[in-house]
Every structure is written in C-alpha cells, then in structure tokens.
Design an enzyme around this catalytic site. Structure first.
Site, short mmCIF file in Angstrom:
data_model
loop_
_atom_site.label_atom_id
_atom_site.label_comp_id
_atom_site.label_asym_id
_atom_site.label_seq_id
_atom_site.Cartn_x
_atom_site.Cartn_y
_atom_site.Cartn_z
N GLU A 92 -12.84 92.29 17.49
CA GLU A 92 -12.01 91.39 16.68
C GLU A 92 -10.61 91.25 17.25
O GLU A 92 -10.10 92.16 17.89
CB GLU A 92 -11.87 91.95 15.26
CG GLU A 92 -13.18 92.05 14.53
CD GLU A 92 -13.05 92.83 13.22
OE1 GLU A 92 -11.96 92.87 12.64
OE2 GLU A 92 -14.07 93.39 12.81
N CYS A 105 -3.11 90.36 17.94
CA CYS A 105 -3.51 91.77 17.83
C CYS A 105 -4.92 91.88 18.41
O CYS A 105 -5.83 91.20 17.95
CB CYS A 105 -3.50 92.18 16.36
SG CYS A 105 -4.19 93.81 16.07
N CYS A 112 -14.85 103.21 17.84
CA CYS A 112 -13.77 104.19 18.02
C CYS A 112 -14.32 105.57 17.70
O CYS A 112 -15.22 105.70 16.87
CB CYS A 112 -12.64 103.85 17.05
SG CYS A 112 -11.20 104.93 17.20
N CYS A 116 -10.86 108.44 11.75
CA CYS A 116 -9.95 108.36 10.59
C CYS A 116 -10.75 107.96 9.34
O CYS A 116 -11.56 107.03 9.38
CB CYS A 116 -8.83 107.36 10.85
SG CYS A 116 -7.79 107.82 12.24
N CYS A 119 -10.70 104.21 7.85
CA CYS A 119 -10.80 103.09 8.79
C CYS A 119 -12.24 102.65 9.01
O CYS A 119 -13.14 103.48 9.15
CB CYS A 119 -10.19 103.52 10.13
SG CYS A 119 -10.23 102.25 11.39
N CYS A 333 -9.60 95.92 9.39
CA CYS A 333 -9.96 96.02 10.79
C CYS A 333 -11.34 96.63 11.00
O CYS A 333 -11.65 97.68 10.48
CB CYS A 333 -8.90 96.88 11.46
SG CYS A 333 -8.97 96.75 13.19
#
Ligand code: SAH
Length: 352
Positions: A92, A105, A112, A116, A119, A333
């Site tokens: 994205e 961005c 990832c 976290c 997230c 996100c």
C-alpha cells in the site's frame, strides 16, 4: 535477468559498458528514461537504437509496480493505492495533500516481522523485502496515477525500513540523485520501531533525513507488551542513540505515540513520557490508534487524547495530535493488502 531499476548510476554504467559493451553515454540515456522520464518499457526509450532496446528486453527488466485499486477521499484529496508487484504480492501507499505540496507514504516490505500488537501489517509476518526498484516503482506509479510530482516522502507504510536497510539506502540514493528525481533528503522521513543498529548506520551516513521513532509507551513494561522489539532494544538504549542522532546530525527526532485506551494513555504515562524526553529537542506526534479488525486495541477517547496532549504541553513537550487525513477511506495500514488477499473482509462503508 538484471533488475535495471535497482541500479544506481555507477552500477548501471558498469553494466552497460561491461555487460553490453556499449558506450558510457548510453547508461546516462537509460538512467534518464528510467528515473527522470520514468517510463515502464524499453519500447518507449526512443533515443536508444532498436537493436539495443531489443537486447535490453532479452537481458534485463524494469520491476513492475501497478496500481490495482485507488481509494480517493472526498474530504481532502487523500488517495490510498494498492500496488501489485511482479510476483503478485501487494503493498500500500498513501498520497496526501499538504500546503507545501503532495507527500507520499510508501511500504518497504511485503508484511513485517516486528510483531507490534496494534498493527495490521505484521499479522501475516514478513513475506519479503521490496527491492530498490520496487520502492522507486511505488513513487513513479503514484506520480503516473496523479500526473504530479511528490514534494516529500515518508517511509511509514507496511514494513520496517531498517529491517530492509540496504535496499532502502540504494533506493534513496537513486531517488535523490541529480540525474534522477533529485528529491532532497530533507524532504524524506523514515519511521522505525527502534532497530538500534540501523539507526546508528543512518546516523553515520548523515543523510539529513528526518527520523521518526515509534515509541508508543514511556516504560519498558508497557512498551514490551505492545512492541516485542523493545525486549531486544529497550527504551534506555533507544533514547541514548536518539540523543546521539540529534547531536551528530542536528536533525530533530519525531516520536510517534499511538494512544490506546487503557494501555498507554494515562496522565502518569504522559508525565513519564515528558521525563523520558526531557532535554531533547524533539516533537511528539499523538495518534488515536486505528482499530484493526483482528486486534483488541481500542482507540483512546477524544477527551483522553486531549488530556494527554495538554499534560505534555504543560510539561514543556512539543506535541501535536495528528490531523487525520482521508478518514472516509480509512483503513489502518496493512488492512487493504489483507483484504485484497481475501484474508479479511472489507468493512461496511464508513459511518455504518
Ligand atoms: N515499521 C515502522 C514503519 C511502519 S509503521 C515503524 O514501526 O515505525 C508506521 C507507523 O504507524 C508506526 O508509528 C506504527 O507504530 C504506526 N501504527 C501501526 N499500526 C497502527 C495503528 N493501528 N494505529 C495507529 N498507528 C499505527
């Protein structure tokens, strides 16, 4: 096959002269087509002889990044892109309009591995790193889609940029090169969850970009509970390197703090944050956390956010509550990518 978009000028020149046996000026022309005119096919490179274009097609490729979906805010011009990469993976990017010009961005990894707890990007783990050419492709495709040039760039999308540091550095080298898009490092921000060796490497390179640190809690207990990376790189060591970063680069650090109801939003935590940052020339960005379908984190109430910000202000910390852009197309996100992959369903239209 050589990934041409990932080669800085010097390496491209070596490849063109040594692998293809062509004169040096051909490398300059090629770089200009790739990074100034930003074309996607060799066929468009009209200043190159047809035979050379054909050889390029046989020995090299331009990493494809194609917009699959574009959500546009009716409120403020924010656009959210879903980009497909050559292997079908998606990432994205978000286009935002500011008074100083458009800012993009971008994502640095597919998925990832930082884990976290609040997230969405990390839910399926890390799939792979983006190459320098794919990182450039995100910028070039967003510009093609909008017909405009960005004036600033934020590495704050999916992924941990310092977990893909060499590719990110090569990408920035090309993006900022005079013969390419020539974006200034001062107009670039990089956000990290706090990988200290990477921060040190950036510091030693003195690139002049803005470092954002995702802090989200002022003490190790609370931070480790929501950010596993804190067990490896605890707050004390992180603050030490941040102070050093400012001393060496003169660049003010920006701290990200997502307010999560009952987790990190008390008045005591505001005071602890102020103590932690005492003496630092820095800025704190407060963000009411975006709820994620698969997570239990809830955003702090508006009153709690205001109280937290006020307390920081009283204690002399430079803090602002981040203005929310594109709230009508909001998808925290990493959620767009998961929906596109059919992992989670799209939510009902906002307001429902
Ligand atoms: N891995 C890097 C950059 C990508 S995350 C980092 O950790 O900084 C970009 C920012 O969004 C980080 O500050 C991250 O902590 C924050 N973030 C992630 N999920 C969020 C959510 N649900 N609500 C608000 N901020 C979130």
């Amino acid at each position: 096959m050589t990934d041409l978009l990932s080669l800085p000028m010097q390496e491209l020149t070596r490849w063109v002269t040594q692998e293809l046996g062509e004169p040096k000026y051909r490398a300059k022309q090629l770089y200009d087509w790739l990074h100034k005119k930003q074309v996607r096919t060799f066929g468009e490179m009209s200043s190159l002889p047809a035979a050379l274009r054909q050889r390029l097609g046989e020995t090299a490729f331009i990493a494809p990044v194609e917009s699959r979906l574009k959500l546009e805010s009716q409120l403020d011009g924010t656009k959210k892109f879903l980009f497909a990469l050559g292997d079908g993976n998606c990432v994205e990017a978000v286009w935002m309009e500011y008074h100083h010009g458009p800012s993009l961005c971008i994502s640095t990894q597919v998925g990832c591995r930082m884990g976290c707890k609040f997230c969405a990007s990390t839910l399926g783990g890390l799939v792979r790193n983006l190459t320098p050419g794919e990182l450039l492709g995100e910028v070039y495709e967003a510009q093609r889609q909008t017909g405009r040039k960005i004036s600033s760039l934020v590495l704050m999308g999916i992924g941990e940029p310092l977990d893909n540091l060499q590719n990110v550095l090569t990408f920035l080298d090309i993006l900022c090169s005079e013969e390419g898009q020539h974006l200034g490092y001062r107009h670039i921000s990089l956000s990290t969850c706090g990988l200290i060796p990477g921060i040190r490497e950036l510091m030693d390179k003195k690139l002049g970009l803005t470092l954002s640190i995702s802090l989200h809690a002022p003490e190790d207990g609370a931070r480790s509970a929501i950010m596993p990376v804190n067990r490896q790189y605890p707050i004390g060591e992180l603050m030490e390197v941040c102070r050093e970063y400012f001393a060496v680069t003169g660049r003010r650090i920006s701290y990200e703090y997502a307010l999560i109801d009952g987790v990190n939003d008390t008045q005591e935590q505001a005071a602890a944050l102020a103590r932690l940052l005492e003496g630092q020339i820095c800025h704190v960005n407060l963000i009411p956390v975006n709820p994620v379908a698969e997570r239990e984190t809830r955003r702090s109430s508006r009153a709690a956010v205001e109280r937290f910000a006020r307390r920081l202000g009283e204690l002399g910390v430079n803090a602002t509550v981040r203005r929310e852009l594109g709230s009508d197309i909001s998808a925290a996100c990493g959620q767009l990518r998961r929906r596109a992959a059919g992992v989670t369903p799209y939510p009902p239209p906002s307001g429902a």
